[in-house]
Design a protein around this motif. Structure first.
Motif, mmCIF file in Angstrom:
data_model
loop_
_atom_site.group_PDB
_atom_site.id
_atom_site.type_symbol
_atom_site.label_atom_id
_atom_site.label_comp_id
_atom_site.label_asym_id
_atom_site.label_seq_id
_atom_site.Cartn_x
_atom_site.Cartn_y
_atom_site.Cartn_z
ATOM 1 N N GLU A 1 0.833 -1.216 0.000
ATOM 2 C CA GLU A 1 0.000 0.000 0.000
ATOM 3 C C GLU A 1 0.867 1.266 0.000
ATOM 4 O O GLU A 1 0.726 2.153 0.841
ATOM 5 N N LEU A 2 1.726 1.329 -0.983
ATOM 6 C CA LEU A 2 2.632 2.469 -1.112
ATOM 7 C C LEU A 2 2.036 3.593 -1.960
ATOM 8 O O LEU A 2 2.487 4.730 -1.870
ATOM 9 N N ASN A 3 1.027 3.269 -2.781
ATOM 10 C CA ASN A 3 0.488 4.237 -3.728
ATOM 11 C C ASN A 3 -1.012 4.399 -3.520
ATOM 12 O O ASN A 3 -1.813 3.609 -4.035
ATOM 13 N N ASN A 4 -1.395 5.392 -2.739
ATOM 14 C CA ASN A 4 -2.806 5.664 -2.473
ATOM 15 C C ASN A 4 -3.434 6.300 -3.719
ATOM 16 O O ASN A 4 -3.071 7.398 -4.129
ATOM 17 N N LEU A 5 -4.417 5.604 -4.304
ATOM 18 C CA LEU A 5 -5.025 6.032 -5.560
ATOM 19 C C LEU A 5 -6.287 6.849 -5.364
ATOM 20 O O LEU A 5 -7.007 7.118 -6.324
ATOM 21 N N ILE A 6 -6.554 7.284 -4.147
ATOM 22 C CA ILE A 6 -7.837 7.899 -3.836
ATOM 23 C C ILE A 6 -8.098 9.165 -4.653
ATOM 24 O O ILE A 6 -9.242 9.473 -4.985
ATOM 25 N N ASP A 7 -7.054 9.908 -5.004
ATOM 26 C CA ASP A 7 -7.225 11.140 -5.766
ATOM 27 C C ASP A 7 -6.730 11.019 -7.205
ATOM 28 O O ASP A 7 -6.636 12.029 -7.915
ATOM 29 N N ASP A 8 -6.436 9.796 -7.627
ATOM 30 C CA ASP A 8 -5.954 9.590 -8.992
ATOM 31 C C ASP A 8 -7.159 9.534 -9.939
ATOM 32 O O ASP A 8 -8.001 8.633 -9.823
ATOM 33 N N PRO A 9 -7.266 10.465 -10.898
ATOM 34 C CA PRO A 9 -8.436 10.483 -11.787
ATOM 35 C C PRO A 9 -8.585 9.209 -12.617
ATOM 36 O O PRO A 9 -9.708 8.869 -13.033
ATOM 37 N N LYS A 10 -7.507 8.494 -12.868
ATOM 38 C CA LYS A 10 -7.596 7.257 -13.636
ATOM 39 C C LYS A 10 -8.406 6.189 -12.897
ATOM 40 O O LYS A 10 -8.888 5.232 -13.518
ATOM 41 N N TYR A 11 -8.542 6.343 -11.591
ATOM 42 C CA TYR A 11 -9.251 5.340 -10.794
ATOM 43 C C TYR A 11 -10.558 5.887 -10.212
ATOM 44 O O TYR A 11 -11.097 5.334 -9.262
ATOM 45 N N ALA A 12 -11.066 6.953 -10.825
ATOM 46 C CA ALA A 12 -12.303 7.561 -10.334
ATOM 47 C C ALA A 12 -13.483 6.590 -10.404
ATOM 48 O O ALA A 12 -14.311 6.524 -9.482
ATOM 49 N N GLU A 13 -13.560 5.814 -11.488
ATOM 50 C CA GLU A 13 -14.660 4.868 -11.636
ATOM 51 C C GLU A 13 -14.548 3.732 -10.624
ATOM 52 O O GLU A 13 -15.553 3.280 -10.070
ATOM 53 N N LYS A 14 -13.334 3.259 -10.395
ATOM 54 C CA LYS A 14 -13.145 2.204 -9.392
ATOM 55 C C LYS A 14 -13.510 2.714 -8.003
ATOM 56 O O LYS A 14 -14.164 2.017 -7.225
ATOM 57 N N LYS A 15 -13.106 3.935 -7.685
ATOM 58 C CA LYS A 15 -13.463 4.524 -6.389
ATOM 59 C C LYS A 15 -14.981 4.626 -6.252
ATOM 60 O O LYS A 15 -15.542 4.283 -5.189
ATOM 61 N N LYS A 16 -15.645 5.078 -7.302
ATOM 62 C CA LYS A 16 -17.113 5.189 -7.270
ATOM 63 C C LYS A 16 -17.748 3.822 -7.070
ATOM 64 O O LYS A 16 -18.691 3.668 -6.268
ATOM 65 N N GLU A 17 -17.243 2.817 -7.797
ATOM 66 C CA GLU A 17 -17.777 1.457 -7.684
ATOM 67 C C GLU A 17 -17.661 0.930 -6.253
ATOM 68 O O GLU A 17 -18.614 0.358 -5.696
ATOM 69 N N LEU A 18 -16.491 1.114 -5.642
ATOM 70 C CA LEU A 18 -16.280 0.603 -4.288
ATOM 71 C C LEU A 18 -17.062 1.403 -3.256
ATOM 72 O O LEU A 18 -17.535 0.838 -2.257
ATOM 73 N N ARG A 19 -17.229 2.690 -3.475
ATOM 74 C CA ARG A 19 -18.053 3.499 -2.563
ATOM 75 C C ARG A 19 -19.498 3.024 -2.630
ATOM 76 O O ARG A 19 -20.151 2.853 -1.594
ATOM 77 N N GLU A 20 -19.988 2.771 -3.839
ATOM 78 C CA GLU A 20 -21.370 2.312 -3.976
ATOM 79 C C GLU A 20 -21.558 0.931 -3.359
ATOM 80 O O GLU A 20 -22.587 0.658 -2.740
ATOM 81 N N ARG A 21 -20.564 0.056 -3.514
ATOM 82 C CA ARG A 21 -20.663 -1.276 -2.918
ATOM 83 C C ARG A 21 -20.614 -1.187 -1.395
ATOM 84 O O ARG A 21 -21.324 -1.929 -0.694
ATOM 85 N N THR A 22 -19.816 -0.273 -0.876
ATOM 86 C CA THR A 22 -19.779 -0.061 0.574
ATOM 87 C C THR A 22 -21.147 0.359 1.087
ATOM 88 O O THR A 22 -21.653 -0.168 2.092
ATOM 89 N N GLU A 23 -21.769 1.322 0.400
ATOM 90 C CA GLU A 23 -23.085 1.804 0.831
ATOM 91 C C GLU A 23 -24.144 0.720 0.665
ATOM 92 O O GLU A 23 -25.067 0.616 1.481
ATOM 93 N N GLN A 24 -24.008 -0.103 -0.381
ATOM 94 C CA GLN A 24 -24.932 -1.211 -0.555
ATOM 95 C C GLN A 24 -24.824 -2.188 0.609
ATOM 96 O O GLN A 24 -25.848 -2.664 1.142
ATOM 97 N N MET A 25 -23.587 -2.495 1.025
ATOM 98 C CA MET A 25 -23.411 -3.409 2.152
ATOM 99 C C MET A 25 -23.953 -2.798 3.432
ATOM 100 O O MET A 25 -24.545 -3.503 4.260
ATOM 101 N N ARG A 26 -23.781 -1.512 3.610
ATOM 102 C CA ARG A 26 -24.353 -0.852 4.790
ATOM 103 C C ARG A 26 -25.866 -1.042 4.821
ATOM 104 O O ARG A 26 -26.441 -1.352 5.876
ATOM 105 N N ARG A 27 -26.509 -0.852 3.661
ATOM 106 C CA ARG A 27 -27.967 -1.017 3.608
ATOM 107 C C ARG A 27 -28.358 -2.464 3.866
ATOM 108 O O ARG A 27 -29.300 -2.744 4.625
#
Length: 468
Positions: free
Chosen positions: A419-445
């Motif tokens: 975990e040397l490269n935090n991709l949270i603000d990398d625009p190339k991974y914006a869709e992956k971040k969105k996907e995982l955020r949505e899955r997190t919220e789905q699991m919460r529900r």
């Protein structure tokens, strides 16, 4: 026919398996009703998954854990859903998530109406025992009241005390005992006595070790070891705190490895090792200054990824290292499933016994829900280890988390295991971040988790500092 005791039956069953040409684990299902397997669940406190030889660590000696892994199953993706002591123990005993039981932080009492794994095994005809740290009474004093410790026949427990050189415990009659010397060695003495006394009847024994939780001091007999440990790649250069503590941390783990060896030897000496399910794990890991952080409560691998090894010669095919996801909330139903004991209603974890035993085509998790919720106590919020509330998700390949101040971490674990490269603000991974955020919220529900996230006092969040 002459009377055959339980140990002789196990030996005869093994011989019969060989005679038919079937492997022991192929015979286990048919023999389960005749001969219940014993269960021993050992777990450390604050031991990260990376601190074993079988996990690829050449800096620490764990020959007994390595042998146990070679003779059984080693899980590389065992995850502590909320990496803190008391919430893990709540999940372990109930198979239910912290937000369901209300055990969302340290020093919260196990609700009196929760069905526990001890009660389930006891109802299934088992002699039950618990040795070591409890930390579920809602306070840190001893002794633990009878209602809180329900389900356990044999009891040798201190609620919460990290003096590893002074094992003070209370028995089932609330009589106080004191054993001087290295605590895990003393606890293992009690455990081997329990095994000897219960060898002819099915038993379930939980062993909760205190080390390698701080204070970081190893047993005197091992203090000559591990004085030249190289840095983990995600440790900041020049960070002296880690150098001070990694040496005794590994010494303590080596001592636990010795205890594991003694337990398996005791099972062999009593002729019951083949029909005993032995597991080793931990409640959470320890950052040890990786990523610039200490202790637990964080979403990085050193905090959430825990060791998990299962050995059961008559039921689990040996020599396997598996990467399927296994959550802390899954431990209780899986132990019951392996033993053929009914799983109580309301359990939320998955029974992964079929995956352990390679039976059929069991479903696998696609993700583990990650959770951290502060107690809200103002005094607690001022502690140096406090972090804001956060939620996240861990898959085989990715880890993602957000906190009260916004998005936090996004790592590709296959490409970036440290975990040397935090991709949270990398625009190339914006869709992956969105996907995982949505899955997190789905699991919460899906899990019914809707607790509002709160910030913590003055400490705030600290991201990894730049490396030099």
């Amino acid at each position: 026919m002459a009377n055959v005791n339980r140990r002789d039956f196990i030996k005869l069953a093994g011989s019969a398996a060989l005679a038919t040409g079937l492997q022991p684990w192929q015979q286990a299902a048919g023999a389960a009703e005749q001969n219940k397997p014993n269960v021993i669940f050992m777990f450390a406190d604050q031991m990260r998954a990376q601190a074993m030889g079988c996990a690829g660590n050449t800096c620490v000696d764990t020959p007994n854990l390595d042998r146990m892994a070679a003779e059984g199953l080693h899980l590389t993706n065992a995850i502590s859903c909320e990496p803190i002591c008391t919430p893990f123990r709540g999940q372990l005993l109930t198979g239910r998530y912290p937000h369901t039981t209300g055990i969302t932080d340290n020093d919260i009492r196990l609700p009196d109406d929760e069905m526990t794994v001890g009660e389930a095994f006891k109802n299934g005809g088992y002699r039950t025992g618990y040795i070591g740290k409890w930390h579920l009474a809602g306070y840190r004093n001893d002794p633990v009241d009878k209602k809180n410790r329900r389900g356990w026949d044999y009891w040798a427990v201190e609620n919460c005390d990290h003096n590893h050189f002074h094992f003070r415990y209370y028995d089932a009659e609330e009589k106080k005992h004191v054993m001087k010397g290295w605590e895990p060695y003393n606890q293992t003495d009690l455990a081997t006595d329990f095994i000897q006394e219960n060898r002819d009847n099915p038993f379930c024994l939980f062993m909760s070790f205190g080390p390698p939780h701080n204070p970081y001091t190893g047993p005197e007999s091992l203090r000559h070891l591990y004085h030249d440990v190289p840095d983990r790649p995600n440790l900041n250069k020049g960070e002296r705190w880690q150098y001070k503590h990694i040496t005794p941390y590994y010494q303590m783990i080596n001592s636990l490895d010795q205890c594991v060896g003694r337990i398996i030897d005791a099972l062999k000496e009593n002729g019951i090792d083949r029909n005993t399910i032995v597991c080793f794990s931990s409640d959470h890991g320890d950052m040890l200054q990786s990523q610039g952080h200490r202790r637990k409560r964080r979403p990085w691998e050193e905090s959430i990824n825990i060791p998990f090894i299962a050995r059961y010669p008559d039921g689990i095919p040996p020599g396997r290292q598996e990467d399927f996801l296994f959550a802390s909330v899954d431990i209780m139903p899986t132990l019951l499933g392996l033993a053929g004991v009914p799983i109580p209603d309301g359990v939320e974890g998955w029974n992964m016994a079929d995956a352990f035993m390679q039976r059929g085509n069991p479903e696998e998790r696609d993700a583990v829900f990650l959770f951290h919720n502060d107690s809200g106590d103002e005094e607690h919020q001022e502690h140096r280890w406090a972090v804001p509330d956060w939620r996240g998700i861990r898959t085989k390949e990715w880890v993602y988390a957000y906190h009260t101040k916004g998005e936090w971490v996004l790592y590709n674990l296959r490409d970036d295991p440290y975990e040397l490269n935090n991709l949270i603000d990398d625009p190339k991974y914006a869709e992956k971040k969105k996907e995982l955020r949505e899955r997190t919220e789905q699991m919460r529900r899906e899990l019914g988790e809707d607790i509002p996230l709160i910030d913590v006092g003055r400490t705030g969040i600290k991201l990894p500092p730049p490396r030099v």
